[in-house]
Write a protein that holds these residues in place. Structure first.
Motif, mmCIF file in Angstrom:
data_model
loop_
_atom_site.group_PDB
_atom_site.id
_atom_site.type_symbol
_atom_site.label_atom_id
_atom_site.label_comp_id
_atom_site.label_asym_id
_atom_site.label_seq_id
_atom_site.Cartn_x
_atom_site.Cartn_y
_atom_site.Cartn_z
ATOM 1 N N THR A 98 28.870 -7.410 87.062
ATOM 2 C CA THR A 98 27.959 -6.572 86.213
ATOM 3 C C THR A 98 28.597 -5.586 85.708
ATOM 4 O O THR A 98 29.834 -5.138 86.229
ATOM 5 N N GLY A 154 22.132 -1.877 72.934
ATOM 6 C CA GLY A 154 21.064 -2.640 72.709
ATOM 7 C C GLY A 154 20.484 -2.609 71.365
ATOM 8 O O GLY A 154 19.260 -3.086 70.942
ATOM 9 N N LEU A 165 27.836 -14.802 72.572
ATOM 10 C CA LEU A 165 27.030 -14.770 73.551
ATOM 11 C C LEU A 165 26.419 -16.069 74.047
ATOM 12 O O LEU A 165 25.948 -16.614 75.299
ATOM 13 N N ARG A 169 26.988 -18.426 77.462
ATOM 14 C CA ARG A 169 26.068 -18.691 78.524
ATOM 15 C C ARG A 169 26.181 -19.886 79.384
ATOM 16 O O ARG A 169 25.958 -19.720 80.709
ATOM 17 N N GLN A 216 28.067 -12.010 78.780
ATOM 18 C CA GLN A 216 26.821 -11.699 79.064
ATOM 19 C C GLN A 216 26.339 -10.274 79.466
ATOM 20 O O GLN A 216 25.419 -9.916 79.398
ATOM 21 N N LEU A 217 27.458 -9.579 79.705
ATOM 22 C CA LEU A 217 27.447 -8.144 79.908
ATOM 23 C C LEU A 217 27.402 -7.219 78.584
ATOM 24 O O LEU A 217 27.401 -5.973 78.693
ATOM 25 N N ALA A 219 25.974 -5.395 75.729
ATOM 26 C CA ALA A 219 24.864 -4.642 75.899
ATOM 27 C C ALA A 219 24.276 -4.624 74.340
ATOM 28 O O ALA A 219 23.992 -3.622 73.849
ATOM 29 N N HIS A 221 21.633 -6.390 73.254
ATOM 30 C CA HIS A 221 20.147 -6.579 73.128
ATOM 31 C C HIS A 221 19.597 -5.421 74.049
ATOM 32 O O HIS A 221 20.057 -4.970 75.035
ATOM 33 N N ASP A 223 17.238 -5.279 76.218
ATOM 34 C CA ASP A 223 16.791 -5.635 77.704
ATOM 35 C C ASP A 223 18.194 -5.904 78.816
ATOM 36 O O ASP A 223 17.943 -5.972 79.671
ATOM 37 N N ASN A 224 19.440 -5.669 77.942
ATOM 38 C CA ASN A 224 20.513 -6.036 79.025
ATOM 39 C C ASN A 224 20.792 -4.657 79.868
ATOM 40 O O ASN A 224 20.622 -3.430 79.485
ATOM 41 N N GLY A 226 23.093 -3.351 81.019
ATOM 42 C CA GLY A 226 24.027 -2.488 80.743
ATOM 43 C C GLY A 226 23.738 -1.139 79.574
ATOM 44 O O GLY A 226 24.580 -0.256 79.639
ATOM 45 N N VAL A 227 22.700 -1.339 78.727
ATOM 46 C CA VAL A 227 22.319 -0.467 77.825
ATOM 47 C C VAL A 227 22.137 1.113 78.468
ATOM 48 O O VAL A 227 22.907 2.058 77.927
#
Length: 313
Positions: A98, A154, A165, A169, A216-217, A219, A221, A223-224, A226-227
């Motif tokens: 993460t 985000g 991305l 996935r 995928q990390l 950020a 978007h 809702d990620n 990492g934001v």
């Protein structure tokens, strides 16, 4: 506790252009897992350090052509491998990785090595993670050079990132030729050097969990997870008044435009000799190492002189 893989030492023997001795620091994840992190460490141990941080899917090998030139500054030069990359340990499952963990691992590594008066050069994930260190420990950093990197919060990405991305996935293994080899602009990049990135750290697919999870990390978007972490980074960077230089490549589709964001929002970036390096791709350290060093050395000298002049001692 996490399952950990460690690439055998013999995988790193006789790599072209790379003769640096390995150095290791063992840190403890919050779940109790020991993780060994590798770094190159050249130059005087009592000198101010230049910390070099790479991105995905590379490792300290990316800096092999810059390290000799940077040593001319008289500084200590350190190139660290992010967890899951290079000679550092590799947690075996994608879900172990993460952004919060990456940042925590590198915070623990930084504090364990007690680095101070740091000049940070960071690219790609080395920027997203390294600039978080700057925000959290500004007293340890004297100056920053950001190259081909960003700290997204985000608000969306570009077309390249959106495709990256989506594709990554479901990828069972890293698409080395498309996402790495074909992006290198250096004419001297041959199969042996390619294998130093691909085969040396990752002798089998099971070692690739970290580099597969990195996309995928990102950020981009809202809702990620990492934001919020990247927002914390920006809160610190907006208070960072020490010298901050951007050196981006003209042929990098990944981070294009992020240099303007840094220049606008980081106080220390104002008035610096920012540059777009012509012909530099995303892995600009491979493409344009001499040009990077030629920009970095005067930046060090100018601000060293300024700091010495302002020192009452």
């Amino acid at each position: 506790m996490m399952d950990i893989l460690r690439t055998p030492d013999e995988c790193f023997e006789n790599l072209p252009g790379y003769g640096f001795a390995p150095h290791y620091t063992t840190i403890l994840d919050d779940d109790g897992t020991e993780i060994r992190i590798h770094h190159v460490d050249e130059g005087p141990r009592d000198a101010e350090p230049i910390l070099l941080m790479h991105g995905n899917p590379s490792w300290a090998y990316l800096y092999r052509k810059m390290i000799p030139g940077l040593l001319q500054s008289g500084r200590r030069v350190i190139a660290v491998d992010l967890v899951g990359c290079g000679r550092s340990d590799k947690p075996a499952r994608k879900q172990y990785y993460t952004l919060a963990r990456h940042m925590d691992w590198m915070k623990k590594w930084l504090l364990a090595n007690d680095l101070r008066n740091i000049t940070l050069f960071c690219q790609d994930w080395g920027g997203t993670i390294g600039l978080h260190l700057v925000a959290k420990f500004p007293e340890r950093f004297d100056r920053v050079i950001a190259s081909n990197t960003g700290v997204p919060t985000g608000k969306g990405g570009n077309r390249y990132l959106d495709i990256w991305l989506a594709v990554m996935r479901w990828m069972p293994s890293f698409p080395w030729k498309i996402a790495f080899k074909n992006t290198i602009q250096c004419e001297e990049f041959n199969q042996a050097k390619f294998d130093a990135y691909r085969k040396a750290p990752f002798p089998a697919r099971r070692y690739q969990a970290g580099i597969l999870q990195f996309p995928q990390l990102i950020a981009i978007h809202p809702d990620n997870p990492g934001v919020p972490l990247n927002e914390e980074t920006w809160a610190g960077l907006k208070q960072f008044h020490k010298p901050f230089l951007t050196l981006f490549g003209s042929r990098d589709p990944v981070s294009r435009g992020f240099e303007k964001i840094f220049q606008k929002h980081v106080p220390g970036a104002r008035g610096q000799a920012h540059k777009i390096i012509r012909g530099g791709g995303h892995f600009i350290q491979e493409d344009k190492p001499e040009e990077l060093v030629a920009e970095i050395l005067p930046f060090l000298e100018v601000h060293q002189s300024t700091e010495a002049a302002s020192d009452p001692a």
